[in-house]
Every structure is written in C-alpha cells, then in structure tokens.
Design a protein around this motif. Structure first.
Motif, PDB file in Angstrom:
ATOM      1  N   GLU A 115       0.850  -1.193   0.000  1.00  0.00           N
ATOM      2  CA  GLU A 115       0.000   0.000   0.000  1.00  0.00           C
ATOM      3  C   GLU A 115       0.884   1.240   0.000  1.00  0.00           C
ATOM      4  O   GLU A 115       1.833   1.328   0.779  1.00  0.00           O
ATOM      5  N   ILE A 116       0.561   2.193  -0.872  1.00  0.00           N
ATOM      6  CA  ILE A 116       1.314   3.448  -0.971  1.00  0.00           C
ATOM      7  C   ILE A 116       0.367   4.602  -0.693  1.00  0.00           C
ATOM      8  O   ILE A 116      -0.716   4.677  -1.264  1.00  0.00           O
ATOM      9  N   GLU A 117       0.800   5.479   0.182  1.00  0.00           N
ATOM     10  CA  GLU A 117      -0.042   6.611   0.588  1.00  0.00           C
ATOM     11  C   GLU A 117       0.725   7.910   0.382  1.00  0.00           C
ATOM     12  O   GLU A 117       1.942   7.961   0.613  1.00  0.00           O
ATOM     13  N   GLY A 118       0.010   8.919  -0.060  1.00  0.00           N
ATOM     14  CA  GLY A 118       0.610  10.249  -0.181  1.00  0.00           C
ATOM     15  C   GLY A 118       1.013  10.626  -1.589  1.00  0.00           C
ATOM     16  O   GLY A 118       1.605  11.682  -1.796  1.00  0.00           O
ATOM     17  N   VAL A 119       0.696   9.770  -2.577  1.00  0.00           N
ATOM     18  CA  VAL A 119       1.061  10.066  -3.967  1.00  0.00           C
ATOM     19  C   VAL A 119      -0.204  10.405  -4.736  1.00  0.00           C
ATOM     20  O   VAL A 119      -1.183   9.656  -4.681  1.00  0.00           O
ATOM     21  N   SER A 120      -0.199  11.520  -5.416  1.00  0.00           N
ATOM     22  CA  SER A 120      -1.397  11.967  -6.117  1.00  0.00           C
ATOM     23  C   SER A 120      -1.364  11.651  -7.602  1.00  0.00           C
ATOM     24  O   SER A 120      -2.405  11.600  -8.246  1.00  0.00           O
ATOM     25  N   VAL A 121      -0.190  11.422  -8.146  1.00  0.00           N
ATOM     26  CA  VAL A 121      -0.060  11.187  -9.595  1.00  0.00           C
ATOM     27  C   VAL A 121       0.150   9.692  -9.833  1.00  0.00           C
ATOM     28  O   VAL A 121       1.062   9.091  -9.250  1.00  0.00           O
ATOM     29  N   PRO A 122      -0.683   9.069 -10.670  1.00  0.00           N
ATOM     30  CA  PRO A 122      -0.546   7.613 -10.909  1.00  0.00           C
ATOM     31  C   PRO A 122       0.831   7.217 -11.414  1.00  0.00           C
ATOM     32  O   PRO A 122       1.354   6.162 -11.055  1.00  0.00           O
ATOM     33  N   GLU A 123       1.440   8.066 -12.276  1.00  0.00           N
ATOM     34  CA  GLU A 123       2.758   7.715 -12.811  1.00  0.00           C
ATOM     35  C   GLU A 123       3.794   7.635 -11.696  1.00  0.00           C
ATOM     36  O   GLU A 123       4.679   6.761 -11.702  1.00  0.00           O
ATOM     37  N   GLN A 124       3.712   8.545 -10.711  1.00  0.00           N
ATOM     38  CA  GLN A 124       4.678   8.521  -9.610  1.00  0.00           C
ATOM     39  C   GLN A 124       4.433   7.316  -8.705  1.00  0.00           C
ATOM     40  O   GLN A 124       5.371   6.740  -8.155  1.00  0.00           O
ATOM     41  N   GLU A 125       3.163   6.923  -8.542  1.00  0.00           N
ATOM     42  CA  GLU A 125       2.880   5.730  -7.752  1.00  0.00           C
ATOM     43  C   GLU A 125       3.449   4.490  -8.443  1.00  0.00           C
ATOM     44  O   GLU A 125       4.037   3.621  -7.797  1.00  0.00           O
ATOM     45  N   ALA A 126       3.329   4.440  -9.766  1.00  0.00           N
ATOM     46  CA  ALA A 126       3.907   3.314 -10.512  1.00  0.00           C
ATOM     47  C   ALA A 126       5.424   3.300 -10.366  1.00  0.00           C
ATOM     48  O   ALA A 126       6.045   2.232 -10.229  1.00  0.00           O
ATOM     49  N   GLN A 127       6.033   4.502 -10.359  1.00  0.00           N
ATOM     50  CA  GLN A 127       7.483   4.586 -10.183  1.00  0.00           C
ATOM     51  C   GLN A 127       7.894   4.112  -8.795  1.00  0.00           C
ATOM     52  O   GLN A 127       8.895   3.397  -8.632  1.00  0.00           O
ATOM     53  N   LEU A 128       7.084   4.465  -7.776  1.00  0.00           N
ATOM     54  CA  LEU A 128       7.378   4.011  -6.414  1.00  0.00           C
ATOM     55  C   LEU A 128       7.245   2.495  -6.291  1.00  0.00           C
ATOM     56  O   LEU A 128       8.080   1.834  -5.663  1.00  0.00           O
ATOM     57  N   ARG A 129       6.215   1.942  -6.911  1.00  0.00           N
ATOM     58  CA  ARG A 129       6.034   0.477  -6.850  1.00  0.00           C
ATOM     59  C   ARG A 129       7.195  -0.242  -7.533  1.00  0.00           C
ATOM     60  O   ARG A 129       7.662  -1.275  -7.059  1.00  0.00           O
ATOM     61  N   ALA A 130       7.637   0.330  -8.646  1.00  0.00           N
ATOM     62  CA  ALA A 130       8.772  -0.293  -9.340  1.00  0.00           C
ATOM     63  C   ALA A 130      10.030  -0.219  -8.479  1.00  0.00           C
ATOM     64  O   ALA A 130      10.823  -1.183  -8.410  1.00  0.00           O
ATOM     65  N   THR A 131      10.219   0.909  -7.781  1.00  0.00           N
ATOM     66  CA  THR A 131      11.383   1.049  -6.910  1.00  0.00           C
ATOM     67  C   THR A 131      11.326   0.059  -5.755  1.00  0.00           C
ATOM     68  O   THR A 131      12.323  -0.603  -5.418  1.00  0.00           O
ATOM     69  N   LEU A 132      10.136  -0.067  -5.143  1.00  0.00           N
ATOM     70  CA  LEU A 132       9.987  -1.015  -4.034  1.00  0.00           C
ATOM     71  C   LEU A 132      10.199  -2.448  -4.514  1.00  0.00           C
ATOM     72  O   LEU A 132      10.833  -3.264  -3.826  1.00  0.00           O
ATOM     73  N   ALA A 133       9.666  -2.768  -5.701  1.00  0.00           N
ATOM     74  CA  ALA A 133       9.851  -4.123  -6.229  1.00  0.00           C
ATOM     75  C   ALA A 133      11.317  -4.419  -6.461  1.00  0.00           C
ATOM     76  O   ALA A 133      11.800  -5.530  -6.202  1.00  0.00           O
ATOM     77  N   ASP A 134      12.057  -3.390  -6.921  1.00  0.00           N
ATOM     78  CA  ASP A 134      13.488  -3.570  -7.134  1.00  0.00           C
ATOM     79  C   ASP A 134      14.214  -3.814  -5.816  1.00  0.00           C
ATOM     80  O   ASP A 134      15.250  -4.493  -5.775  1.00  0.00           O
ATOM     81  N   LEU A 135      13.658  -3.274  -4.715  1.00  0.00           N
ATOM     82  CA  LEU A 135      14.257  -3.484  -3.389  1.00  0.00           C
ATOM     83  C   LEU A 135      13.715  -4.743  -2.709  1.00  0.00           C
ATOM     84  O   LEU A 135      14.047  -5.012  -1.561  1.00  0.00           O
TER      85      LEU A 135
END
Length: 398
Positions: A115-135
């Motif tokens: 779960e990701i909270e605090g992101v308003s732009v879908p593209e940035q949420e996708a970028q965060l998910r990709a970063t977390l998946a990489d970690l």
C-alpha cells in the motif's frame, strides 16, 4: 526452572523405578561407581529405594541387577521417546498440525500486498512500486529477505527526487509506504480563447462567471449553442480574447415513461438451507465442507467471513461460512396504488442515475396514468436544475 541437565534427561527419556533387594546398598554403590545418570534417590526401607534413571542407563542397569539379585518395578515413564510413542497412533494428525503451523508461519512471513499513501499522480505511484519491487518489497516475497525499513527508506529517498519524507513498515502481511511529495510550483494552465455556450434547452436559473462577459440573465430561455458567457472582454472597439470560465445552471425538463405489472414475481425463503465452509490462506480459498451441487433450483446465498488477529497483527488465514437458502418464486399481486408508487420510485431512480451528480430534481408531475393489460402506465415530467454550459473554443481573429 528447567536447567540444561534436566532438558538432556527429558530429551533422552527417563523412568522412575523402585528397586528392591537384600543387596540394595551394593547396587547403589555400583551405580555410583559406573556413573549411571540417576537422581532423586529416596530410601523407602532397608531393602527398597526409589530413583530416576535415564533410558540409556536403564539398560546398563540390567547387568548390575543380575550381579546383586535385586529387582525393579517401573513407576513412571517420562521424556521425549515416551511422548513420541504415545503420539504414534495419531501421527498423521500431529504431522498435519505441524505442517499447518509451518505453512501458517511461512504465509505470515510473506508480503501479500503493498500500500502506498501520499502520492497523487498515478505515474509517480507506478514509479514508487517499481522502486519497491526492485528493493524486494513486492507480493510473494518473504519479509526476512527484504532489507531493514530504515534501509528501504534511505534507498527510496536516494532514488526518487520528488519526495521529501518516506515512512515504511509492515502491518501484518501488508507493506505500507507513506511519502510526502515536494511542493512544486504550479504550472499555469495554458489559456485558449473560448466562449461558454448552452448544451441543451433550458431556462437560466443562476450563473457564476469567473472570467468573461455574461450574455444571459436568470429566467432567460436558451437553446443548444446559444452564447452564455463570451470570452471577449474590454472595450467594444478594442476587445480582447480570453477563456471564459464559470458555471451556468439552468432548469431543464425531462419526460419519463414506465410500465409496472400488477403481478410481480418475488423470491421467498422456504427454510431449507445448506452450509458450506471455506478456509482462506493468503489468496487461496479452499472448501473444507459442503461439497456437491447445490440441491435447490432457486436459492439465495449469504456468507460471513471471520479473520483471525493477534493484537494488531492480522493473520493471513480466514474462515468463511456460506449459507445457501432454498427459495421459491411466488406471485404477488399489487394494488393499482401500490404499483403506481412503485413506478414513481423506479422512474425517479432511473432519472437520478442518468443526471450529473450536482443536478437536483426540483419538480415532479405525473402527466398520465392508466391501467392497461394488467400494467400501470405512468408518464412523468421532471424539472431539473443542472449545469448547462460547455466550452466553445474560438480563434484570435474571431
């Protein structure tokens, strides 16, 4: 408190025995000489004593018994070997329980969702998910294979420029990431010259003009395409083009027709029911009871799911009870008044479903009501207040 020596005795297994014989003293001395693991020696009489001895040394005791002519009687058996022997008849049950606990531990150690909270732009949420998946923070991965939360936060901060603060942690099997984005200066919207025109027939109810020149007044009748707010501002001989902005509310009219049969079909529960039970482990759902086809032609299903928690930690295991109730269709005959009320309600719901969210039905009049072929026919007129403007872009030279 159990010390290490007692744990060793329990692991090897031990017996409490009573030794009886005229040469008891010699037997005890021989046991001490051969350093047998025996303890809690209690002298019961001149020729009788009680002592605990480990299972391996119990078999070494046989030679000394023959040598001294003493006899023994086993009073109690304790320890792991005897416990396993008692469990042997239900070995399958215990093995299943151990396997279930092992699976429960493994499933509870996995990440099921992020779960990701605090992101308003879908593209940035996708970028965060990709970063977390990489970690390693992704579904189906074990939590113990992921870096510490402080390291996750540091890595996210280093990789993403648009965040100023990161919080990361787990709630049960869910990984939570909370971010605070940097406040960037607002990009001014590019303005194109435009007018606001009417998109449907209406009588003007109210208007709010943010920019532009209003061209209509309340109670004025307009047709589709009529100019409501002009994008031209300034002097008439030297007008300037801008983007007209605002809202214009108008009274719009609709007519709705509906037919309601006097005879209605309705499902009634018969009282018969059948239970079905499901075990949920993570994303999997396993039926454990209530197999076979549903024996009812018509039925209604009601279910209830129970999850299990330990404190704030929700286990990835749930239990669902599904009740299948037998039903039968019965014919219900409505009075004309009841059918009319039902028709008005259905027509109103149908009308509300196709209107914009901010629209408001202000008047409702029945134009026609009749009974024909067992059906009540209703024709209803609605007056609705809604926003009627739409943008019409213009060129600079227009």
């Amino acid at each position: 408190m159990v010390n290490n020596e007692e744990m060793v005795y329990w692991w090897q297994g031990y017996v409490l025995i009573i030794i009886k014989g005229k040469r008891l003293e010699r037997l005890i001395n021989r046991m001490m000489y051969q350093r047998l693991s025996a303890w809690d020696l209690v002298r019961l009489s001149e020729e009788e004593a009680q002592v605990c001895i480990t299972v391996p040394d119990f078999f070494r005791l046989r030679t000394l018994l023959k040598e001294t002519g003493c006899r023994i009687r086993i009073v109690k058996k304790a320890g792991l070997p005897f416990m396993l022997k008692r469990m042997r008849p239900q070995a399958g049950l215990y093995a299943g329980a151990v396997l279930f606990l092992a699976m429960l531990y493994l499933f509870s150690s996995m990440i099921w969702s992020v779960e990701i909270e605090g992101v308003s732009v879908p593209e940035q949420e996708a970028q965060l998910r990709a970063t977390l998946a990489d970690l390693g923070v992704k579904p189906w991965n074990f939590k113990f294979r992921v870096a510490e939360p402080s390291e996750i936060k540091r890595q996210v901060m280093e990789r993403l420029d648009h965040v100023t603060w990161v919080g990361f942690g787990y709630k049960g099997t869910t990984a939570y990431l909370k971010v605070v984005e940097k406040t960037l200066p607002e990009v001014s919207e590019k303005v194109y010259p435009r007018d606001l025109v009417a998109k449907k027939k209406a009588v003007i109810h109210d208007l709010f003009v943010e920019s532009g020149t209003p061209k209509v007044k309340p109670n004025q009748y307009v047709r589709p395409g009529d100019l409501l707010v002009s994008g031209k501002i300034g002097r008439e001989d030297q007008p300037q083009q801008t983007a007209a902005k605002g809202k214009v509310w108008g009274e719009v009219w609709y007519v709705s027709e509906i037919r309601v049969p006097l005879k209605q079909q309705k499902a009634v529960l018969t009282g018969e029911q059948q239970g079905r039970y499901y075990l949920h482990v993570g994303p999997y759902k396993l039926k454990v009871w209530g197999f076979g086809k549903i024996p009812f032609d018509d039925y209604v299903i009601r279910d209830q799911t129970y999850s299990f928690s330990i404190g704030a930690y929700t286990l990835p295991v749930a239990w669902t009870i599904e009740e299948v109730h037998a039903a039968r269709q019965t014919e219900l005959t409505l009075e004309k008044k009841e059918a009319t009320e039902l028709g008005i309600k259905l027509a109103r719901d149908k009308m509300a479903a196709k209107l914009p969210e901010d629209a408001q039905i202000v008047e409702e009049n029945i134009l026609k009501k009749s009974l024909d072929s067992g059906k009540v026919y209703i024709k209803i007129h609605y007056s609705v207040i809604e926003e009627i403007s739409m943008a019409k872009y213009t060129s600079q030279g227009e």
